[in-house]
Design a protein around this motif. Structure first.
Motif, PDB file in Angstrom:
ATOM      1  N   ASP A  28       0.805  -1.232   0.000  1.00 23.75           N
ATOM      2  CA  ASP A  28       0.000   0.000   0.000  1.00 23.75           C
ATOM      3  C   ASP A  28       0.838   1.282   0.000  1.00 23.75           C
ATOM      4  O   ASP A  28       0.311   2.352   0.293  1.00 23.75           O
ATOM      5  CB  ASP A  28      -0.973   0.048   1.201  1.00 23.75           C
ATOM      6  CG  ASP A  28      -2.092  -0.974   1.055  1.00 23.75           C
ATOM      7  OD1 ASP A  28      -2.424  -1.315  -0.090  1.00 23.75           O
ATOM      8  OD2 ASP A  28      -2.599  -1.436   2.089  1.00 23.75           O
ATOM      9  N   ASP A  29       2.110   1.184  -0.325  1.00 24.31           N
ATOM     10  CA  ASP A  29       2.914   2.406  -0.429  1.00 24.31           C
ATOM     11  C   ASP A  29       2.712   3.110  -1.765  1.00 24.31           C
ATOM     12  O   ASP A  29       3.176   4.239  -1.940  1.00 24.31           O
ATOM     13  CB  ASP A  29       4.405   2.091  -0.238  1.00 24.31           C
ATOM     14  CG  ASP A  29       4.790   1.981   1.232  1.00 24.31           C
ATOM     15  OD1 ASP A  29       3.935   2.311   2.076  1.00 24.31           O
ATOM     16  OD2 ASP A  29       5.918   1.563   1.532  1.00 24.31           O
ATOM     17  N   GLY A  30       2.059   2.442  -2.720  1.00 25.85           N
ATOM     18  CA  GLY A  30       1.700   3.095  -3.969  1.00 25.85           C
ATOM     19  C   GLY A  30       2.588   2.800  -5.162  1.00 25.85           C
ATOM     20  O   GLY A  30       2.678   3.606  -6.087  1.00 25.85           O
ATOM     21  N   GLN A  80      -7.181  -8.237  -3.897  1.00 22.81           N
ATOM     22  CA  GLN A  80      -6.547  -7.953  -2.613  1.00 22.81           C
ATOM     23  C   GLN A  80      -5.937  -6.556  -2.558  1.00 22.81           C
ATOM     24  O   GLN A  80      -5.588  -6.075  -1.485  1.00 22.81           O
ATOM     25  CB  GLN A  80      -5.446  -8.985  -2.338  1.00 22.81           C
ATOM     26  CG  GLN A  80      -5.961 -10.412  -2.249  1.00 22.81           C
ATOM     27  CD  GLN A  80      -4.828 -11.391  -2.037  1.00 22.81           C
ATOM     28  OE1 GLN A  80      -4.021 -11.218  -1.124  1.00 22.81           O
ATOM     29  NE2 GLN A  80      -4.749 -12.406  -2.871  1.00 22.81           N
ATOM     30  N   GLY A  81      -5.784  -5.929  -3.734  1.00 27.10           N
ATOM     31  CA  GLY A  81      -5.174  -4.599  -3.770  1.00 27.10           C
ATOM     32  C   GLY A  81      -3.684  -4.620  -3.495  1.00 27.10           C
ATOM     33  O   GLY A  81      -3.116  -3.650  -2.992  1.00 27.10           O
ATOM     34  N   ILE A  82      -3.016  -5.746  -3.806  1.00 30.46           N
ATOM     35  CA  ILE A  82      -1.567  -5.848  -3.598  1.00 30.46           C
ATOM     36  C   ILE A  82      -0.927  -6.418  -4.852  1.00 30.46           C
ATOM     37  O   ILE A  82      -1.587  -6.996  -5.711  1.00 30.46           O
ATOM     38  CB  ILE A  82      -1.218  -6.756  -2.393  1.00 30.46           C
ATOM     39  CG1 ILE A  82      -1.709  -8.200  -2.651  1.00 30.46           C
ATOM     40  CG2 ILE A  82      -1.802  -6.215  -1.105  1.00 30.46           C
ATOM     41  CD1 ILE A  82      -1.226  -9.200  -1.615  1.00 30.46           C
ATOM     42  N   THR A  83       0.393  -6.234  -4.949  1.00 32.00           N
ATOM     43  CA  THR A  83       1.155  -6.833  -6.036  1.00 32.00           C
ATOM     44  C   THR A  83       1.687  -8.179  -5.569  1.00 32.00           C
ATOM     45  O   THR A  83       2.264  -8.287  -4.486  1.00 32.00           O
ATOM     46  CB  THR A  83       2.333  -5.916  -6.439  1.00 32.00           C
ATOM     47  OG1 THR A  83       1.801  -4.670  -6.872  1.00 32.00           O
ATOM     48  CG2 THR A  83       3.138  -6.526  -7.568  1.00 32.00           C
ATOM     49  N   ILE A  84       1.513  -9.219  -6.407  1.00 34.74           N
ATOM     50  CA  ILE A  84       1.963 -10.564  -6.067  1.00 34.74           C
ATOM     51  C   ILE A  84       3.107 -10.986  -6.976  1.00 34.74           C
ATOM     52  O   ILE A  84       4.187 -11.335  -6.530  1.00 34.74           O
ATOM     53  CB  ILE A  84       0.797 -11.577  -6.167  1.00 34.74           C
ATOM     54  CG1 ILE A  84      -0.275 -11.238  -5.132  1.00 34.74           C
ATOM     55  CG2 ILE A  84       1.298 -13.004  -5.988  1.00 34.74           C
ATOM     56  CD1 ILE A  84      -1.524 -12.090  -5.241  1.00 34.74           C
TER      57      ILE A  84
END
Length: 432
Positions: A28-30, A80-84
């Motif tokens: 979530d740091d963008g 999930q709104g994250i990078t995997i």
């Protein structure tokens, strides 16, 4: 537009400098938003891509277009709104071409970050201005130094959420600079940005009059990378021997591969390893014809004045500047296999440049805690995403340099012999 103009533009595009950079940061740091902003501001998006993202953002009721959707391509990432996974994106400006590796921030995807940063010229670490440095920020900085990425940029993101407070920026910058001093980081640049609103991304922002440095894009366009390449130690791993089966050309024998380091020129004295035989370079050929010199990362075919028995996996170098011919190797290994850990006595296939061999793990000296830099010398194994110093013994000699001197001839991968999966990535510390 005339054919001559098109050919001139194509030649100019081919000769443009290429910068590979990897992004990293805590969840979530963008990171994905920042990359989406770079693609948007450099007009590197197709209209249908932008329309699709705008439609999704509108359906969600977002205030801004969600540019992170341009890079979070996996369904699980969007949910999930994250990078995997490592997402690769490409864009260009009139000055330079870029390849971006958007790497995951979460600790359970350390192996993905290692993969993305292993070939990068520059690493870009994001920090949330509200949170400051966190454990993952330090871990990513350490991995960047471990992988010998020459340039590091710290982007202090979401400055708009702290009202562009100069004290916040300076506190985080001082803390990170102090931590980086403990690592082998040779070039550090710190930039305050707002990826969401585009401040200090493509151009300088009026919201930070106290910041006197460049915008992110300006820095990426102008950072000097030519001197990062090793142009001293000639290393040319042979990938393929070219012998045309033609009645017209009967005596052509060329050795194809990619120049790992150094500069090759016709007339140079060279030595072939592991045989130790010497010769001279007769000519250097490319797809566009002969050239007067070859340097990294050019892919060329080298012809020698003498007929020498050379095959895939051999290496062409200078007679008095050769890599180690070694079967015993000490290396830092990042373990990438989730099914079985690395244990002493285990056997794998090792792939180093164009040479493959079998190897056995002779010892595990310590497991490294990448957050605290603590060395656990009693560790019995390396699990998924763990890093440790390992002793290996290979069945045939590797033609290797230390990773700190040459990232190409100093790196290798370990492959599971049964499944053919890549299970580890290594950086050679010592070869003998």
């Amino acid at each position: 537009m005339s054919q001559a103009v098109l050919e001139t533009e194509e030649a100019a595009a081919r000769s443009m400098d290429l910068l590979r950079f990897a992004t990293a940061g805590s969840v979530d740091d963008g990171k994905s938003t920042l990359i989406g902003r770079l693609l948007y501001d450099t007009k590197s998006l197709f209209s249908d891509q932008l329309e699709a993202v705008e439609a999704v953002s509108a359906a969600r009721g977002d205030e801004y277009t969600n540019l992170a959707l341009l890079t979070d391509g996996l369904r699980a990432e969007r949910e999930q709104g994250i990078t995997i996974d490592v997402a690769y994106r490409y864009f260009a400006t009139p000055r330079r071409k870029f390849i971006i590796a958007d790497t995951p921030g979460h600790i359970q995807y350390t192996r993905n970050m290692v993969t993305g940063a292993s070939t990068a010229d520059l690493a870009l670490i994001l920090v949330d201005a509200r949170k400051g440095l966190v454990e993952q920020s330090r871990r990513h900085a350490f991995l960047t130094s471990l992988l010998r990425v020459p340039h590091l940029v710290l982007c202090i993101n979401k400055m708009d959420l702290v009202d562009w407070d100069r004290e916040v920026y300076e506190r985080i910058a001082d803390e990170f600079t102090s931590f980086a001093a403990k690592l082998e980081i040779t070039d550090l640049t710190i930039i305050p940005v707002s990826a969401l609103e585009g401040d200090n991304i493509a151009s300088r922002s009026e919201k930070s009059p106290w910041y006197e440095g460049p915008s992110l894009l300006h820095h990426l366009e102008h950072v000097h990378i030519a001197s990062d390449r090793n142009l001293v130690d000639v290393r040319f791993p042979v990938q393929y021997v070219i012998r045309p089966q033609s009645t017209v050309v009967t005596d052509y024998r060329g050795y194809a591969g990619q120049v790992a380091s150094g500069v090759l020129k016709p007339g140079d004295d060279v030595m072939v390893l592991p045989s130790g035989l010497t010769s001279k370079i007769a000519a250097i050929d490319t797809a566009d014809g002969p050239v007067d010199e070859a340097f990294p990362p050019m892919s060329v075919t080298v012809r020698l004045t003498d007929e020498i028995d050379i095959s895939r996996g051999d290496m062409i170098c200078r007679p008095h500047n050769a890599p180690a011919v070694a079967q015993d190797v000490e290396a830092m290994v990042c373990w990438m296999d989730e099914t079985a850990p690395l244990r002493v006595g285990a056997k794998y296939t090792i792939k180093h440049t164009t040479r493959s061999a079998r190897t056995v793990v002779r010892g595990l000296q310590y497991r490294l805690d990448v957050n605290t830099l603590h060395r656990d010398e009693s560790a019995p194994q390396l699990g998924l995403n763990e890093i440790g110093r390992v002793k290996l013994r290979t069945t045939v000699p590797l033609l290797a340099d230390e990773y700190r001197r040459n990232r190409t001839t100093g790196g290798f991968i370990l492959i599971d012999e049964a499944t053919n999966r890549t299970v580890g990535a290594g950086m050679i510390i010592e070869a003998q």
